[in-house]
Design a protein around this motif. Structure first.
Motif, PDB file in Angstrom:
ATOM      1  N   MET A   1      46.919  53.543  46.153  1.00  0.00           N
ATOM      2  CA  MET A   1      48.058  52.716  46.116  1.00  0.00           C
ATOM      3  C   MET A   1      47.714  51.204  45.292  1.00  0.00           C
ATOM      4  O   MET A   1      47.031  50.498  45.469  1.00  0.00           O
ATOM      5  CB  MET A   1      48.258  52.266  47.652  1.00  0.00           C
ATOM      6  N   ASN A   2      48.961  51.088  44.351  1.00  0.00           N
ATOM      7  CA  ASN A   2      48.978  49.907  43.702  1.00  0.00           C
ATOM      8  C   ASN A   2      49.798  48.832  44.454  1.00  0.00           C
ATOM      9  O   ASN A   2      51.012  48.864  44.555  1.00  0.00           O
ATOM     10  CB  ASN A   2      49.670  50.053  42.337  1.00  0.00           C
ATOM     11  N   VAL A   3      48.958  47.819  45.068  1.00  0.00           N
ATOM     12  CA  VAL A   3      49.658  46.963  46.006  1.00  0.00           C
ATOM     13  C   VAL A   3      50.625  46.083  45.216  1.00  0.00           C
ATOM     14  O   VAL A   3      51.785  45.716  45.859  1.00  0.00           O
ATOM     15  CB  VAL A   3      48.520  46.158  46.688  1.00  0.00           C
ATOM     16  N   VAL A   4      50.299  45.713  44.019  1.00  0.00           N
ATOM     17  CA  VAL A   4      51.314  44.810  43.482  1.00  0.00           C
ATOM     18  C   VAL A   4      52.569  45.610  43.115  1.00  0.00           C
ATOM     19  O   VAL A   4      53.554  44.834  43.379  1.00  0.00           O
ATOM     20  CB  VAL A   4      50.674  44.321  42.050  1.00  0.00           C
ATOM     21  N   GLU A   5      52.551  46.696  42.791  1.00  0.00           N
ATOM     22  CA  GLU A   5      53.669  47.725  42.540  1.00  0.00           C
ATOM     23  C   GLU A   5      54.530  47.676  43.734  1.00  0.00           C
ATOM     24  O   GLU A   5      55.803  47.552  43.783  1.00  0.00           O
ATOM     25  CB  GLU A   5      53.224  48.857  41.684  1.00  0.00           C
ATOM     26  N   GLU A   6      53.901  47.877  44.918  1.00  0.00           N
ATOM     27  CA  GLU A   6      54.366  48.217  46.314  1.00  0.00           C
ATOM     28  C   GLU A   6      55.061  47.003  46.591  1.00  0.00           C
ATOM     29  O   GLU A   6      56.304  46.884  46.982  1.00  0.00           O
ATOM     30  CB  GLU A   6      53.594  48.550  47.400  1.00  0.00           C
ATOM     31  N   ILE A   7      54.665  45.550  46.283  1.00  0.00           N
ATOM     32  CA  ILE A   7      55.147  44.450  46.776  1.00  0.00           C
ATOM     33  C   ILE A   7      56.202  44.152  45.829  1.00  0.00           C
ATOM     34  O   ILE A   7      57.323  43.702  46.339  1.00  0.00           O
ATOM     35  CB  ILE A   7      54.025  43.176  46.572  1.00  0.00           C
ATOM     36  N   GLU A   8      56.389  44.466  44.498  1.00  0.00           N
ATOM     37  CA  GLU A   8      57.496  44.040  43.681  1.00  0.00           C
ATOM     38  C   GLU A   8      58.585  44.984  44.045  1.00  0.00           C
ATOM     39  O   GLU A   8      59.599  44.760  43.669  1.00  0.00           O
ATOM     40  CB  GLU A   8      57.044  44.268  42.159  1.00  0.00           C
ATOM     41  N   PRO A  19      58.069  34.400  42.620  1.00  0.00           N
ATOM     42  CA  PRO A  19      57.518  33.391  41.857  1.00  0.00           C
ATOM     43  C   PRO A  19      56.603  34.014  40.896  1.00  0.00           C
ATOM     44  O   PRO A  19      55.843  34.951  41.389  1.00  0.00           O
ATOM     45  CB  PRO A  19      57.195  32.133  42.535  1.00  0.00           C
ATOM     46  N   CYS A  20      56.469  33.497  39.871  1.00  0.00           N
ATOM     47  CA  CYS A  20      55.045  34.214  39.140  1.00  0.00           C
ATOM     48  C   CYS A  20      53.630  34.077  39.462  1.00  0.00           C
ATOM     49  O   CYS A  20      53.290  32.824  40.255  1.00  0.00           O
ATOM     50  CB  CYS A  20      55.197  33.345  37.696  1.00  0.00           C
ATOM     51  N   GLY A  21      53.150  35.084  39.843  1.00  0.00           N
ATOM     52  CA  GLY A  21      51.985  34.960  40.096  1.00  0.00           C
ATOM     53  C   GLY A  21      51.747  35.426  41.665  1.00  0.00           C
ATOM     54  O   GLY A  21      50.546  35.642  42.373  1.00  0.00           O
ATOM     55  N   SER A  22      53.005  35.165  42.371  1.00  0.00           N
ATOM     56  CA  SER A  22      52.857  35.451  44.009  1.00  0.00           C
ATOM     57  C   SER A  22      52.452  36.865  44.212  1.00  0.00           C
ATOM     58  O   SER A  22      51.850  37.121  45.169  1.00  0.00           O
ATOM     59  CB  SER A  22      54.310  34.986  44.394  1.00  0.00           C
ATOM     60  N   ALA A  23      52.907  37.789  43.711  1.00  0.00           N
ATOM     61  CA  ALA A  23      52.706  39.185  43.598  1.00  0.00           C
ATOM     62  C   ALA A  23      51.041  39.341  43.945  1.00  0.00           C
ATOM     63  O   ALA A  23      50.263  40.264  44.732  1.00  0.00           O
ATOM     64  CB  ALA A  23      53.361  40.184  42.996  1.00  0.00           C
ATOM     65  N   GLU A  24      50.414  38.680  42.793  1.00  0.00           N
ATOM     66  CA  GLU A  24      48.854  38.865  42.564  1.00  0.00           C
ATOM     67  C   GLU A  24      48.327  38.044  44.066  1.00  0.00           C
ATOM     68  O   GLU A  24      47.211  38.618  44.368  1.00  0.00           O
ATOM     69  CB  GLU A  24      48.246  38.401  41.374  1.00  0.00           C
ATOM     70  N   GLY A  25      48.877  37.022  44.162  1.00  0.00           N
ATOM     71  CA  GLY A  25      48.278  36.237  45.249  1.00  0.00           C
ATOM     72  C   GLY A  25      48.288  37.052  46.610  1.00  0.00           C
ATOM     73  O   GLY A  25      47.457  36.924  47.558  1.00  0.00           O
ATOM     74  N   LEU A  26      49.601  37.663  46.853  1.00  0.00           N
ATOM     75  CA  LEU A  26      49.787  38.475  48.011  1.00  0.00           C
ATOM     76  C   LEU A  26      48.731  39.875  48.350  1.00  0.00           C
ATOM     77  O   LEU A  26      48.127  40.045  49.179  1.00  0.00           O
ATOM     78  CB  LEU A  26      50.966  39.151  48.276  1.00  0.00           C
ATOM     79  N   THR A  27      48.401  40.166  46.835  1.00  0.00           N
ATOM     80  CA  THR A  27      47.442  41.300  46.740  1.00  0.00           C
ATOM     81  C   THR A  27      46.035  40.954  47.120  1.00  0.00           C
ATOM     82  O   THR A  27      45.263  41.690  47.880  1.00  0.00           O
ATOM     83  CB  THR A  27      47.596  41.794  45.234  1.00  0.00           C
TER      84      THR A  27
END
Length: 235
Positions: A1-8, A19-27
């Motif tokens: 599972m690609n978490v960044v892709e799922e979040i986006e 916001p920029c970088g937030s998906a990576e922070g959530l991951t």
């Protein structure tokens, strides 16, 4: 599972601009919960998909509701939800994570540092009732959020003393909301709250709702009652 892709993907479907970088922070927060959250006693979930749905995506349900530049309290933050995900996607807000259990407080402090949020996220190691009586926090906040903390009659006694008039409680709820609203009518009247709206949202295969309560008049000084009483004897 690609978490960044799922979040986006979820954010796009929900109309939430990340916001920029937030998906990576959530991951990164998701990874911490999956890897050590269970052994640290901050979540019972172990499957990455469950953590993503229940703790990350669900926490974003109120992200679009918060006023710009709001000062927000996350009551009973536990493992950091919904407060930390909200902090990551709403960098304009300042957030208080209110938690009384020592092991969870330690976890929260670690995550705030690891996620680079120390400049605008504060961990408050106290019970909700005590925070509600503290002049530093009472009647000054723009918003309160809470997820899986208490039924609405109890939750409004924790939250409304903290809010300024016009401030709002955003309570994450599920299918039994109508029953909770009915049981909370007396508490709302007593504490100066008004049911403003219910905002439905979807998290993958589940229907959820944010119950929005607005503070319309001052909460009497006798509330919140002393620690433990609201839960034992709801209004």
């Amino acid at each position: 599972m690609n978490v960044v892709e799922e979040i986006e993907k979820w954010a796009g479907a929900a109309g939430l601009e990340l916001p920029c970088g937030s998906a990576e922070g959530l991951t990164a927060f998701h990874a911490a919960l999956v890897e050590t959250g269970r052994e640290r006693g901050v979540t019972a979930l172990r499957e990455p998909g469950d953590v993503l749905r229940e703790l990350i995506l669900d926490s974003l349900g109120a992200a679009a509701c918060l006023p710009v530049g709001a000062r927000v309290a996350d009551l009973g933050s536990g493992g950091g939800v919904p407060g930390l995900p909200l902090a990551l996607v709403r960098p304009d807000c300042r957030i208080l994570l209110v938690e009384s259990l020592g092991r969870k407080v330690a976890w929260l402090e670690e995550q705030v540092q690891a996620l680079g949020l120390a400049d605008r996220v504060e961990v408050v190691s106290r019970r909700c009732e005590d925070v509600g009586r503290d002049p530093a926090y009472r009647a000054v906040l723009d918003a309160v959020v809470a997820k899986a903390l208490a039924g609405l009659p109890v939750l409004v006694e924790y939250a409304l003393p903290l809010l300024r008039i016009g401030g709002r409680l955003y309570a994450y709820k599920g299918p039994a909301l109508a029953e909770e609203i009915e049981s909370a009518r007396h508490a709302l009247g007593e504490l100066g709250g008004h049911l403003a709206e219910s905002r439905p949202y979807r998290v993958l295969d589940r229907e959820r709702v944010v119950c929005v309560v607005e503070k319309v008049r001052a909460t009497p000084d006798r509330y919140p009652r002393r620690a433990g009483v609201p839960e034992r004897k709801p209004l």
